[in-house]
Write an enzyme that holds these catalytic residues in place. Structure first.
Site: not given
Ligand code: PBG
Length: 333
Positions: A202, A256
Site C-alpha cells: 500500500k 493499492k
Molecule cells: C485507511 C484506508 C485508506 C483507504 C482504504 N483504507 C486511506 C488511507 O490510507 O489514508 C483508501 C481507499 C480509497 O482511496 O479508495 N486505512
C-alpha cells in the site's frame, strides 16, 4: 519463450481482429461479476443515505440500507462487500477504543449483512484511522506512529470483526508484524476459517483524497502517512512486503492504488502466484467520474476498460466503487 511471428503477408495480425467472433475467440482475459469486491461507506442512523461530493455516485449508507444493498449486490453476482465506517470528528479519540467495540458501526453492519444476505462475503478494514483523533492508522506517541502498541489494538479490532461474522479481514494499516499477530489470535480464538486479505503493498498516495472525505478523516489527518505507507518510487520493496505477509499467514494480497501500480500487480502475481487483488481507489474513481460528467470521456467504456486492465495485469479481483454498476452492465450484456 518468445512468440514467433511469420513474415508479412503470411502473418497478417489483423485477421484475428476482423469480427467480434474472432476477437472473442482470441481474447486472453475476461471480466466477470465475481472478480469484483464492492467497498461501501457506512453512517449512523436509519433509512438514510448521504452523497460523498468528491465521489459522484457514491453514498454513505445506514446499516439497514447497507444490508439491502448487500443483498442486491449478491443478486448481481458480486462475491464480497467491504465496509468502511464514517466517523464524526467528535467521536474520534486518542485511545481509538471504538475500533474494537462489538457494537461499533462496522460490527453492526457485518451482522446485518450476514442475516440479510448470508451468501455475500463481508470484508472489513483493519486500521485505526476512522477512530483516531489525528486521522492516522496507528497510535501517535510524541509525533511517532508507534508500531507494536498499534498491532495490539489491531488484533483486538480483528477479533471483534471476526466475532461479528466477518469473512475476510483487510489490514490496511501497514504496521510491521500485524498479519502474524492477527493470524495467531484468530487461530487461538477458534476463527481459523477467517481469511486475511492483506493490504501488503500500500503506497503513500494522493489518490486516497476522496476516501478521506468519505470517512471523515481529511480534516482530522495531521501530517502524512509516509513513515508506514510505501514510497511510490519503490517496486522491489513491494515484493518483500508481499512475501513477508504471506509467510505470516495472509491468504490473499492487495496492491493499492490500482491503475498507476499495475506493474506491481504483475510482478506480485508472477513472483508468488498467489491470489492477487488491486484496489481501484477513490481518486481513480473520482477522476473517471469527473471526466465522464464533463463529457470528456465515455464513463461506461472507461470503467469497463480500466477494470479489464487489472485482469490483464494478473489480478484475480478488484476492489472498485464501480462494482454494482459494472456487474449490472455485465448482466445486461
Ligand atoms: C485507511 C484506508 C485508506 C483507504 C482504504 N483504507 C486511506 C488511507 O490510507 O489514508 C483508501 C481507499 C480509497 O482511496 O479508495 N486505512
Amino acid at each position: 519463450m518468445r512468440p514467433t511471428v511469420a513474415p508479412f503477408p503470411a502473418a497478417r495480425l489483423r485477421r484475428v481482429r476482423k469480427s467480434p467472433a474472432m476477437r472473442g475467440l482470441v481474447r486472453e482475459n475476461t471480466l466477470a461479476a465475481d472478480d469484483l469486491i464492492w467497498p461501501v461507506f457506512l453512517r449512523e442512523g436509519k433509512g438514510e443515505r448521504t452523497p460523498v461530493p468528491s465521489m459522484p455516485g457514491v453514498e454513505r449508507l445506514t446499516v439497514d440500507l447497507v444490508a439491502e444493498a448487500a443483498a442486491e449486490a449478491a443478486s448481481l453476482g458480486i462475491p464480497a462487500i467491504c465496509l468502511f465506517p464514517y466517523t464524526e470528528a467528535d467521536a474520534r479519540t486518542e485511545d481509538c477504543a471504538m475500533a474494537w467495540d462489538p457494537e461499533n458501526l462496522t460490527n453492526r453492519a457485518i451482522r446485518a449483512i450476514k442475516s440479510a444476505a448470508p451468501e455475500i462475503a463481508v470484508m472489513t478494514d483493519i486500521a485505526l484511522d476512522p477512530y483516531n483523533i489525528n486521522g492516522h492508522d496507528g497510535f501517535v506517541v510524541d509525533g511517532e506512529i508507534v508500531n507494536d502498541k498499534t498491532v495490539e489494538a489491531l488484533v483486538k479490532m480483528a477479533l471483534a470483526q471476526a466475532d461479528a461474522g466477518a469473512d475476510i479481514l483487510g489490514p490496511s494499516d501497514m504496521m510491521d508484524g500485524r498479519i502474524g499477530a492477527i493470524r495467531r489470535a484468530l487461530e487461538e480464538t477458534g476463527h481459523s476459517n477467517v481469511s486475511i486479505l492483506s493490504y501488503a503493498a500500500k503506497y503513500a498516495s494522493a489518490f486516497y483524497g476522496p476516501f478521506r472525505d468519505a470517512v471523515g478523516a481529511s480534516a482530522a489527518l495531521t501530517g502524512d502517512k509516509n513513515t508506514y505507507q510505501m514510497d511510490p518510487a519503490n517496486s522491489d520493496e513491494a515484493l518483500r512486503l508481499v512475501e513477508r505477509d504471506l509467510l505470516e499467514g495472509a491468504d490473499m494480497v492487495m496492491v493499492k492504488p490500482g491503475l498507476p501500480y499495475l506493474d506491481i500487480c504483475r510482478r506480485v502475481r508472477d513472483t508468488f502466484g498467489v491470489p492477487t487483488f488491486a484496489y481501484q481507489v477513490s481518486g481513480e474513481y473520482a477522476m473517471i467520474q469527473a471526466a465522464a460528467q464533463n463529457g470528456w470521456i465515455d464513463g461506461e467504456k472507461v470503467m469497463a476498460e480500466s477494470l479489464m486492465a487489472f485482469k490483464r495485469a494478473g489480478c484475480m479481483g478488484i476492489l472498485t466503487y464501480f462494482a454494482p454498476r459494472m456487474a449490472r452492465r455485465l448482466k445486461e450484456g
